[in-house]
Structure formats: structure tokens, C-alpha cells
Design a protein around this motif. Structure first.
Motif, PDB file in Angstrom:
ATOM      1  N   THR A 160      23.978  62.052  87.380  1.00  0.00           N
ATOM      2  CA  THR A 160      24.304  63.456  87.145  1.00  0.00           C
ATOM      3  C   THR A 160      23.195  64.331  87.698  1.00  0.00           C
ATOM      4  O   THR A 160      22.079  63.872  87.977  1.00  0.00           O
ATOM      5  CB  THR A 160      24.487  63.754  85.639  1.00  0.00           C
ATOM      6  N   ALA A 161      23.496  65.607  87.840  1.00  0.00           N
ATOM      7  CA  ALA A 161      22.486  66.568  88.289  1.00  0.00           C
ATOM      8  C   ALA A 161      21.443  66.756  87.196  1.00  0.00           C
ATOM      9  O   ALA A 161      21.768  66.796  86.008  1.00  0.00           O
ATOM     10  CB  ALA A 161      23.143  67.907  88.614  1.00  0.00           C
ATOM     11  N   ILE A 162      20.174  66.861  87.582  1.00  0.00           N
ATOM     12  CA  ILE A 162      19.102  67.198  86.654  1.00  0.00           C
ATOM     13  C   ILE A 162      18.121  68.142  87.334  1.00  0.00           C
ATOM     14  O   ILE A 162      18.052  68.200  88.566  1.00  0.00           O
ATOM     15  CB  ILE A 162      18.350  65.956  86.115  1.00  0.00           C
ATOM     16  N   ILE A 163      17.365  68.875  86.523  1.00  0.00           N
ATOM     17  CA  ILE A 163      16.286  69.731  86.996  1.00  0.00           C
ATOM     18  C   ILE A 163      15.030  69.281  86.269  1.00  0.00           C
ATOM     19  O   ILE A 163      14.991  69.247  85.036  1.00  0.00           O
ATOM     20  CB  ILE A 163      16.561  71.228  86.726  1.00  0.00           C
ATOM     21  N   MET A 164      13.992  68.932  87.011  1.00  0.00           N
ATOM     22  CA  MET A 164      12.782  68.360  86.425  1.00  0.00           C
ATOM     23  C   MET A 164      11.669  69.399  86.332  1.00  0.00           C
ATOM     24  O   MET A 164      11.623  70.359  87.114  1.00  0.00           O
ATOM     25  CB  MET A 164      12.335  67.157  87.259  1.00  0.00           C
ATOM     26  N   ASP A 165      10.753  69.166  85.379  1.00  0.00           N
ATOM     27  CA  ASP A 165       9.702  70.148  85.127  1.00  0.00           C
ATOM     28  C   ASP A 165       8.741  70.328  86.291  1.00  0.00           C
ATOM     29  O   ASP A 165       8.181  71.416  86.469  1.00  0.00           O
ATOM     30  CB  ASP A 165       8.923  69.790  83.856  1.00  0.00           C
ATOM     31  N   ASP A 166       8.545  69.290  87.105  1.00  0.00           N
ATOM     32  CA  ASP A 166       7.596  69.416  88.212  1.00  0.00           C
ATOM     33  C   ASP A 166       8.210  70.052  89.449  1.00  0.00           C
ATOM     34  O   ASP A 166       7.507  70.319  90.426  1.00  0.00           O
ATOM     35  CB  ASP A 166       6.980  68.060  88.561  1.00  0.00           C
ATOM     36  N   ALA A 167       9.520  70.329  89.411  1.00  0.00           N
ATOM     37  CA  ALA A 167      10.190  70.998  90.529  1.00  0.00           C
ATOM     38  C   ALA A 167      11.388  71.774  89.980  1.00  0.00           C
ATOM     39  O   ALA A 167      12.542  71.429  90.243  1.00  0.00           O
ATOM     40  CB  ALA A 167      10.639  69.986  91.581  1.00  0.00           C
ATOM     41  N   PRO A 168      11.147  72.842  89.207  1.00  0.00           N
ATOM     42  CA  PRO A 168      12.243  73.563  88.543  1.00  0.00           C
ATOM     43  C   PRO A 168      13.165  74.318  89.487  1.00  0.00           C
ATOM     44  O   PRO A 168      14.213  74.803  89.053  1.00  0.00           O
ATOM     45  CB  PRO A 168      11.501  74.532  87.615  1.00  0.00           C
ATOM     46  N   ASP A 169      12.806  74.389  90.765  1.00  0.00           N
ATOM     47  CA  ASP A 169      13.659  75.061  91.737  1.00  0.00           C
ATOM     48  C   ASP A 169      14.475  74.073  92.560  1.00  0.00           C
ATOM     49  O   ASP A 169      15.052  74.436  93.582  1.00  0.00           O
ATOM     50  CB  ASP A 169      12.828  75.955  92.662  1.00  0.00           C
ATOM     51  N   GLU A 170      14.542  72.810  92.098  1.00  0.00           N
ATOM     52  CA  GLU A 170      15.291  71.782  92.807  1.00  0.00           C
ATOM     53  C   GLU A 170      16.303  71.105  91.893  1.00  0.00           C
ATOM     54  O   GLU A 170      15.990  70.796  90.737  1.00  0.00           O
ATOM     55  CB  GLU A 170      14.348  70.714  93.380  1.00  0.00           C
ATOM     56  N   LEU A 219      16.188  69.202  82.469  1.00  0.00           N
ATOM     57  CA  LEU A 219      17.434  69.807  82.020  1.00  0.00           C
ATOM     58  C   LEU A 219      18.587  69.030  82.631  1.00  0.00           C
ATOM     59  O   LEU A 219      18.531  68.630  83.800  1.00  0.00           O
ATOM     60  CB  LEU A 219      17.525  71.271  82.463  1.00  0.00           C
ATOM     61  N   ILE A 220      19.622  68.816  81.843  1.00  0.00           N
ATOM     62  CA  ILE A 220      20.825  68.132  82.317  1.00  0.00           C
ATOM     63  C   ILE A 220      21.982  69.131  82.259  1.00  0.00           C
ATOM     64  O   ILE A 220      22.432  69.495  81.168  1.00  0.00           O
ATOM     65  CB  ILE A 220      21.163  66.889  81.478  1.00  0.00           C
ATOM     66  N   PRO A 221      22.463  69.632  83.391  1.00  0.00           N
ATOM     67  CA  PRO A 221      23.569  70.597  83.386  1.00  0.00           C
ATOM     68  C   PRO A 221      24.869  69.959  82.911  1.00  0.00           C
ATOM     69  O   PRO A 221      25.201  68.825  83.280  1.00  0.00           O
ATOM     70  CB  PRO A 221      23.686  71.030  84.853  1.00  0.00           C
ATOM     71  N   ALA A 222      25.601  70.690  82.091  1.00  0.00           N
ATOM     72  CA  ALA A 222      26.911  70.245  81.612  1.00  0.00           C
ATOM     73  C   ALA A 222      27.827  71.449  81.520  1.00  0.00           C
ATOM     74  O   ALA A 222      27.367  72.593  81.407  1.00  0.00           O
ATOM     75  CB  ALA A 222      26.798  69.562  80.250  1.00  0.00           C
ATOM     76  N   TRP A 273      11.815  75.041  77.628  1.00  0.00           N
ATOM     77  CA  TRP A 273      11.749  73.587  77.498  1.00  0.00           C
ATOM     78  C   TRP A 273      11.003  72.989  78.679  1.00  0.00           C
ATOM     79  O   TRP A 273      10.092  72.154  78.502  1.00  0.00           O
ATOM     80  CB  TRP A 273      13.151  73.006  77.396  1.00  0.00           C
ATOM     81  N   LEU A 274      11.348  73.400  79.896  1.00  0.00           N
ATOM     82  CA  LEU A 274      10.692  72.859  81.085  1.00  0.00           C
ATOM     83  C   LEU A 274       9.209  73.196  81.106  1.00  0.00           C
ATOM     84  O   LEU A 274       8.387  72.422  81.609  1.00  0.00           O
ATOM     85  CB  LEU A 274      11.351  73.400  82.353  1.00  0.00           C
ATOM     86  N   GLN A 275       8.869  74.346  80.586  1.00  0.00           N
ATOM     87  CA  GLN A 275       7.477  74.800  80.624  1.00  0.00           C
ATOM     88  C   GLN A 275       6.607  74.161  79.550  1.00  0.00           C
ATOM     89  O   GLN A 275       5.402  74.433  79.477  1.00  0.00           O
ATOM     90  CB  GLN A 275       7.431  76.322  80.514  1.00  0.00           C
ATOM     91  N   GLY A 276       7.197  73.309  78.712  1.00  0.00           N
ATOM     92  CA  GLY A 276       6.402  72.508  77.801  1.00  0.00           C
ATOM     93  C   GLY A 276       6.199  73.059  76.413  1.00  0.00           C
ATOM     94  O   GLY A 276       5.300  72.598  75.693  1.00  0.00           O
ATOM     95  N   ARG A 277       7.024  74.001  75.975  1.00  0.00           N
ATOM     96  CA  ARG A 277       6.898  74.479  74.600  1.00  0.00           C
ATOM     97  C   ARG A 277       7.059  73.309  73.630  1.00  0.00           C
ATOM     98  O   ARG A 277       7.787  72.351  73.913  1.00  0.00           O
ATOM     99  CB  ARG A 277       7.948  75.554  74.311  1.00  0.00           C
ATOM    100  N   ASP A 278       6.381  73.381  72.507  1.00  0.00           N
ATOM    101  CA  ASP A 278       6.440  72.317  71.497  1.00  0.00           C
ATOM    102  C   ASP A 278       7.886  71.892  71.266  1.00  0.00           C
ATOM    103  O   ASP A 278       8.754  72.717  71.002  1.00  0.00           O
ATOM    104  CB  ASP A 278       5.833  72.816  70.189  1.00  0.00           C
ATOM    105  N   ARG A 279       8.135  70.595  71.376  1.00  0.00           N
ATOM    106  CA  ARG A 279       9.520  70.117  71.319  1.00  0.00           C
ATOM    107  C   ARG A 279      10.187  70.452  69.996  1.00  0.00           C
ATOM    108  O   ARG A 279      11.395  70.685  69.937  1.00  0.00           O
ATOM    109  CB  ARG A 279       9.585  68.615  71.600  1.00  0.00           C
ATOM    110  N   MET A 280       9.421  70.487  68.902  1.00  0.00           N
ATOM    111  CA  MET A 280      10.027  70.748  67.603  1.00  0.00           C
ATOM    112  C   MET A 280      10.503  72.193  67.464  1.00  0.00           C
ATOM    113  O   MET A 280      11.251  72.499  66.535  1.00  0.00           O
ATOM    114  CB  MET A 280       9.054  70.383  66.490  1.00  0.00           C
TER     115      MET A 280
END
Length: 221
Positions: free
Chosen positions: A41-51, A97-100, A183-190
Motif C-alpha cells: 500500500t501507499a505510505i508516507i515516511m517521516d524521513d521523506a514526508p514529501d514522497e 502514515l498509511i493512506p486509506a 505524528w510524522l514530526q515525532g509528537r509523543d505517541r500517547m
């Protein structure tokens, strides 16, 4: 829990929604995907949020062998225990991020689940929503090929989802565009766990023969 979701959107919709470019497109656009098939599936990763790239549903830790999926289920990662579970603890900071389009869940009508109602759930006023995810880059020991693999992060169910998913009472962490960026920028997961974070979800019971009451976009640009 989240084991089935829809990817009925177009590459153009994803690029516009995420302000990102499609780099890899070996993913499936389907009205309903099963995690147990380990689809791409398509995903967007934190180290490349524009891809926009392609990931395999089911996180493979670096130490996993090629038969890992036969022995373990890493489709979902509970937000409360990511940092303690062997399969996930080294990937807590690997955000994706996983688009749905929407996801599916069943409401049990009896104690054994022999009678069930199927619901489709989406984010209000959104044709695309993002699941919070964590990912690994797994290397095949024999071929040396590398694969992006991920788990969908889940949390305690909110009021709506507790009525639908009335056995486990869990739900995927569903993010809007702004919360997805956080979320991608690393805010506390909780900060993304219920009840601290409560997405505005809507649900429809699926009648026999009806695939999607939300009328998704076609699978073409």
C-alpha cells in the motif's frame, strides 16, 4: 484492531492531499484489502514526508526470517506497548502514515461472532484519512533486497467504535492532515491515544450487495 481497509483513491488525490510526489506506485487500489494477504500500500515516511512510496502491511523487524508472517501477526501495534514489544520497540520513532479511504469492522451480535454486522468507517468530511503507523526497513538475508514494512497503530476505541468493535474495543489511530503531520514530526505517541485524541469518525452499516456507501473515487487519474 484494523485488518481491512479501502484504498479507493487516485495518485492525484494522494499527491494533492499530502502535498507529496508519488515516487513508488507498486501498491494496490482496491475497495477492500485484507492485511492477512500482506498487501503493498501507499505510505508516507517521516524521513521523506514529501514522497509517496510503497510499504508492505505487516512490520518485519530486522531479525525476522522470511517465514516470520507464518508465526507472528504484526499488522497492528498497540500504542500503549510499542516501546516494550520485541517486534516494535526498535521502531517506535520510525513514523509513517498509511493512506486509506475507509476501514471495515464487524459488530458481534452473539457471544461467538456467528452473527455479525459489517460496518465501514471513515473520517468525517474526508475522502482520504491517514492511519498512524510505524515502519521498518527489512533486508532479505538471501537476496539482499530491502523492503519497507509497517504496522498500523491502534488505541482504545472511542464511543462509536466501542459499539461497533464490541469485543476487542480497539480502533486504528485515524489522523487528519494536521494530526498526521504532527505524528510524522515525532509528537509523543500517547498524545494520539484515546481519550486524549478522539477522531471524528462516521460509520455506516453495509447492506448486502453494497460495496461502499461513501461513493469513493475511481482508480484512475
Amino acid at each position: 484492531m484494523c485488518y481491512r481497509f479501502s484504498t479507493q483513491f487516485t495518485a492525484k488525490q494522494l499527491e494533492e492531499y499530502y502535498t507529496a510526489c508519488e515516487i513508488e506506485n507498486e501498491y494496490y487500489l482496491q475497495p477492500e484489502l485484507s492485511g492477512f494477504d500482506h498487501p503493498r500500500t501507499a505510505i508516507i515516511m517521516d524521513d521523506a514526508p514529501d514522497e509517496i512510496v510503497t510499504g508492505i502491511w505487516g512490520l518485519l523487524p530486522a531479525w525476522a526470517k522470511s517465514d516470520f508472517y507464518k508465526k507472528a501477526n504484526t499488522l497492528n501495534a498497540q500504542i500503549e506497548t510499542i516501546d516494550t514489544k520485541a517486534s516494535y520497540k526498535n521502531y517506535e520513532e520510525n513514523r509513517c502514515l498509511i493512506p486509506a479511504h475507509l476501514f471495515y469492522e464487524w459488530q458481534w451480535l452473539d457471544s461467538k461472532g456467528k452473527e455479525r454486522k459489517k460496518f465501514q468507517i471513515g473520517l468525517k468530511n474526508h475522502n482520504v484519512l491517514s492511519f498512524a503507523g510505524i515502519y521498518s526497513i527489512w533486508t532479505h538475508a538471501r537476496t539482499g533486497n530491502q523492503y519497507k514494512t509497517y504496522s498500523i497503530v491502534t488505541t482504545e476505541a472511542n464511543e462509536l467504535m466501542a459499539k461497533i468493535h464490541n469485543t476487542k474495543k480497539r480502533m486504528p489511530v485515524c489522523l487528519s492532515k494536521d494530526s498526521g503531520n504532527a505524528w510524522l514530526q515525532g509528537r509523543d505517541r500517547m498524545d494520539f491515544s484515546f481519550p486524549k485524541y478522539d477522531p471524528d469518525l462516521i460509520a455506516e452499516e453495509i447492506e448486502p450487495g453494497v460495496v461502499d456507501l461513501f461513493s469513493p473515487a475511481k482508480n484512475s487519474d
